[in-house]
Design an enzyme around this catalytic site. Sequence first.
Site, PDB file in Angstrom:
ATOM      1  CG  ASP A 407     -18.912  -1.273  15.229  1.00 23.04           C
ATOM      2  OD1 ASP A 407     -18.428  -2.424  15.223  1.00 23.04           O
ATOM      3  OD2 ASP A 407     -19.932  -0.961  14.585  1.00 23.04           O
ATOM      4  CD  GLU A 410     -13.898  -5.605  12.936  1.00 21.72           C
ATOM      5  OE1 GLU A 410     -14.178  -4.653  12.184  1.00 21.72           O
ATOM      6  OE2 GLU A 410     -14.497  -5.839  13.996  1.00 21.72           O
ATOM      7  CG  ASP A 484     -22.889  -7.004  13.588  1.00 21.08           C
ATOM      8  OD1 ASP A 484     -22.926  -6.371  14.668  1.00 21.08           O
ATOM      9  OD2 ASP A 484     -22.581  -6.483  12.507  1.00 21.08           O
TER      10      ASP A 484
HETATM   11  C1  GLC Z   1     -21.833  -2.893  13.112  1.00 21.27           C
HETATM   12  C2  GLC Z   1     -21.807  -3.183  14.603  1.00 21.27           C
HETATM   13  C3  GLC Z   1     -23.181  -2.968  15.186  1.00 21.27           C
HETATM   14  C4  GLC Z   1     -23.636  -1.538  14.886  1.00 21.27           C
HETATM   15  C5  GLC Z   1     -23.617  -1.292  13.387  1.00 21.27           C
HETATM   16  C6  GLC Z   1     -23.926   0.153  13.046  1.00 21.27           C
HETATM   17  O1  GLC Z   1     -22.625  -3.816  12.462  1.00 21.27           O
HETATM   18  O2  GLC Z   1     -21.334  -4.472  14.872  1.00 21.27           O
HETATM   19  O3  GLC Z   1     -23.168  -3.200  16.565  1.00 21.27           O
HETATM   20  O4  GLC Z   1     -24.915  -1.346  15.379  1.00 21.27           O
HETATM   21  O5  GLC Z   1     -22.320  -1.588  12.879  1.00 21.27           O
HETATM   22  O6  GLC Z   1     -23.031   1.012  13.631  1.00 21.27           O
END
Ligand code: GLC
Length: 815
Positions: A407, A410, A484
Site C-alpha cells: 500500500d 505511489e 480508498d
Molecule cells: C490506505 C489504504 C487502505 C488502508 C489504510 C491503512 O488508506 O488505501 O486500504 O487500510 O491506508 O493502512
Amino acid sequence: MLDTSAAIHPENASQHTERSTGVQLGMITQITEQNNALLLMGEHFNLAIALVDGGSIRIKTFRGQEPNWKTTPAIAGPESQSQVPLQWTAGEERVSVVSGNTTVDINRKTGSLSIRNGEQQANIVSVQRNRESVGDYTAFISLGEDDHIYGLGEKTGFLDKRGERYTMWNTDVYAPHVPEMEALYQSIPFLTMLNNGKGYGLFLDNPGKTVFDMRSYANMAMLQTWTGELDLYWIEGPTLKEVIVRYSELTGRMPLPPKWALGYHQSRYSYMDEKEVMDLAHTFRDKKIPCDVIHLDIHYMNGYRVFTFDESRFPNPEQMMARLRELGFHIVPIVDPGVKKDPMYAVYMEGVDEDFFCKTAEGDIYTGPVWPGESAFPDFTESRVRDWWTEKQRFYTDLGIDGIWNDMNEPAIFNETKTMDVNVMHGNEGDRKTHGELHNLYGMCMSQASYEGLKALLEGKRPFVLTRAGYSGIQRYAAVWTGDNRSFWEHMSMAMPMVLNLGMSGVPFAGPDIGGFAHHTSGELLARWMQMGVFFPYCRNHSAIDMLRQEPWSFGEEVERICRQYISLRYQWMPYLYHWFYEASQTGLPVMRPLVLEYPDDPQTYNLCDQFLVGDSVIVAPVYRPNTEWRSVYLPEGEWVDYWSGERYAGKQHIHVHAPLAKLPIFIRAGAILLEGPVRQYAGETVADEFVTASIYLQGGSGTSSLEWYEDDGLTFAYEDGKWSKMLIETTESEQALNVTAKYTARGYEPQRASIQFRIVGLAAVPQGVAGSGGQVQVAELAQQALGWAYDAERGELLLKLPDTADGIELNITL
Ligand code: GLC
C-alpha cells in the site's frame, strides 16, 4: 484545491487554461536507416520509427544524432533494439514504412504521421515540442465521430473514455473518487481506439506525468508528456481483443495466481490483535461463510515499522499463523514502502548503511511523513535495492505467510504534493533520473521486489501480491485493488467501468473494496455490493477505521444469508473462474469483460458498464441503487438463459428483470459451457464428494460448442513442468440428438475426484435414449451413484454422472 466557491473566483480562472504547445517537428531534412530503425531529422527535433515484434510500431522523439532505445520496465521482453527489418521508401511528399498490412506515411513537410492497417487508420496530426521545457512533447491524434476509447487503467467515469481528460500521475486520493479526478493510484498510459468494431492501440511509455485529453479538442485526442521523450507504440488490431493480446505481449501477462487468492478476502483497518483475528477466523468457519484470506492492516506492526510485529497485540505471530493455517486461512499483511527514520530500527539502519534509500540531488536521504512518522523510501528502481527488499520478505515467509499487500506505494506522503519531491534522484541502474521522470514506476518496482522475494522464498508455491499503485506491466507482479473508495452506491456502480477498463489495460486481476472503504455502509449496500463483488476477479471486503463494521454478519440475518449465498457461489464457480484466469495468463484478455469486447459491432455495448461478462458467456447485471427491485438488462445477439430460473430470452433486446434483494441477475449464453464444483469453505478444502459439473446450455435446435477446460494443482509452479490437464468438452446438437464428448488433451495433472457430472440445460422432455452414462435413476438418487442419469422435469434438465477417468467420455442423447 479550494473547497468553497472561491475555487471559481475570477482571479483563479486562468489556472485552468491549457498549457501552450510549442514547435512542430516541421520539414524533414534528413532520413537515415540505422539498426532497423528509420531516423527522421526534423527542423526542431527528430523522430525515430522502428517495428516491434508482434505487430507494434514504436515512434520515438529524440534530439541529437540517435535516439536512446532503452525501454522502461513496462516492457516485458528483453531490452534490445528492433530485430524487425524495415521496408521503407522515400518519395517527394512522404516517407512510407511498410510492415505486413500496415503502412506508416510520414509527411515530409509537416512531420505528421498516418498509420493505416486495413480499414483502420490512426492519424497523428502533429507531434510538437514545448519550447521552454526539456521534455514535454504533445501528439495530436485525430478522432472520428464514431471513435470510442477504452483502457487507460484505473480511472473514474464510464467505460468509453471519449470526452474525458486524465492525468497519469500515481496519486493517493482519499478525497472521494469523483468523475473529475484525473489521477488515481495506477497509471496505465494505454488506450484502444474502436471504430465500427475495429480497433488499434496506443501506448505512451513514459513513467513521468502524462496527460490524455480526449475532451478539449472536438476531433482530436491530445497525448502529452511532461518530462522525457514521447515514446509511443502503435499497436495493431484489428479487433479489440487482438490489441489487448498484443499490448500484453509487450508489457507482460499475469502469472497464474494461487487458487486461494481467487477466494474471498476479509480485511479491516485494522483487525487489532490476535484475539480479534482468531475470533474473525472462527466466525467465518462457524457461520459457514467461505473465506480464504484475512488481511492485517497497519496495526499489526510495532509503531508501523515494516517487518515487525507489535508484541502486545500479536505476542506469538508464528503460533497464530499456524492456527490460522489449520483453519484454512492465509494471512496477507500490509507492507508500505516508508521505513521509519529511527536509528534504533535495524531496517532503517541497514538502508542507511547500504545506501538503499532515495536521496536528494545533494546526496541527503530524503524523508517524508507517513504512518510511522518521518520515513525514508527505498530506491526500488535499483536492482540491488529490490534484492534487499526481496530478502527482507523472509521475515514474513518464515511465519508461513505467502501473500503481501503493498500500500502507499505511489509513494504516498502526507504533504502538500501527496508524494515525494520530484527532484529526489533515483539510481535507475546507472541511468540517474529525477523522481519526476520516474514517479509512476515506484509502486510497480516495489511490487516486483515483493513478488520476486516471495517467489524465491516460497519453495515452489505461488505468491500473491496486492498493490495500490502501478504502471503498465504491473500485472506481472501483483493484483490491484482500487484504493480508498467509499460506501456510496455511486462507487459500487463506478467499480464496474473502473475494473473493466483495468482489464482492457492488461490488468485482469483487480477489484474494489467491497462494501466501500471509507464512509459507512448499510446492510442493503453490502448485500448488493457483495453479489456484484463475488464476480469481480479480485474479491475483498475492506473498511476503514472508525467506520461501521462490514463483515458479512454485521447487518443481521438477511444480509448475512445473502453474503453467504453469494460468497459460496463464487467458490462453486471456482473451476470456471480459474479456467478464465488461466486464459488471462495466456492471452492477457480479461476475466471480467465489458460487452463491447465480445460484441464490438453492437453500438449498444459501446458504453455499457452497469453489467459485465465473466469469461465470454456469462452476463452479470447487479442492482446498484437503493430500494430497487427491478432493472433493465441488455442481452446482445444470441439466446440467453436466466441462471436461476432457466427461462430463455432472445438477444438484441433490453429486458426488465425482477431482482429482489437476494437476487443477482445472471444470464448464460445458449451454447455456453459452465463449470461448477462443490461449495468449499476455502479453496484448498478437500470435500468428501469431489465433483465438477459441466453445464451445457442447449441452443435449442442445432449448434456446436466447446471449451478446453484447464486445471492444475492451483498452488505451485508445477504447471510450468507440465503438471496441468486440459479436458476438451465438445457438443454437437441437432433437433434429434445431442452428442457430448469430453477428452483429456493433456493430463499432466491428475484431478482428485472420482466423478464428473454433466447438466444439460434446456431439455423440455425426458430424452428418448441416453447412451454412455448407465441407466436412469431418480434425481435424488444420483448423488449415491457412480454412473447414471436422471431427468429433472421441473427444471428441464438432464443430469448425468460418470467416473472421471483418463479414457474420456462420449454421450449420445436421443432427444
Ligand atoms: C490506505 C489504504 C487502505 C488502508 C489504510 C491503512 O488508506 O488505501 O486500504 O487500510 O491506508 O493502512
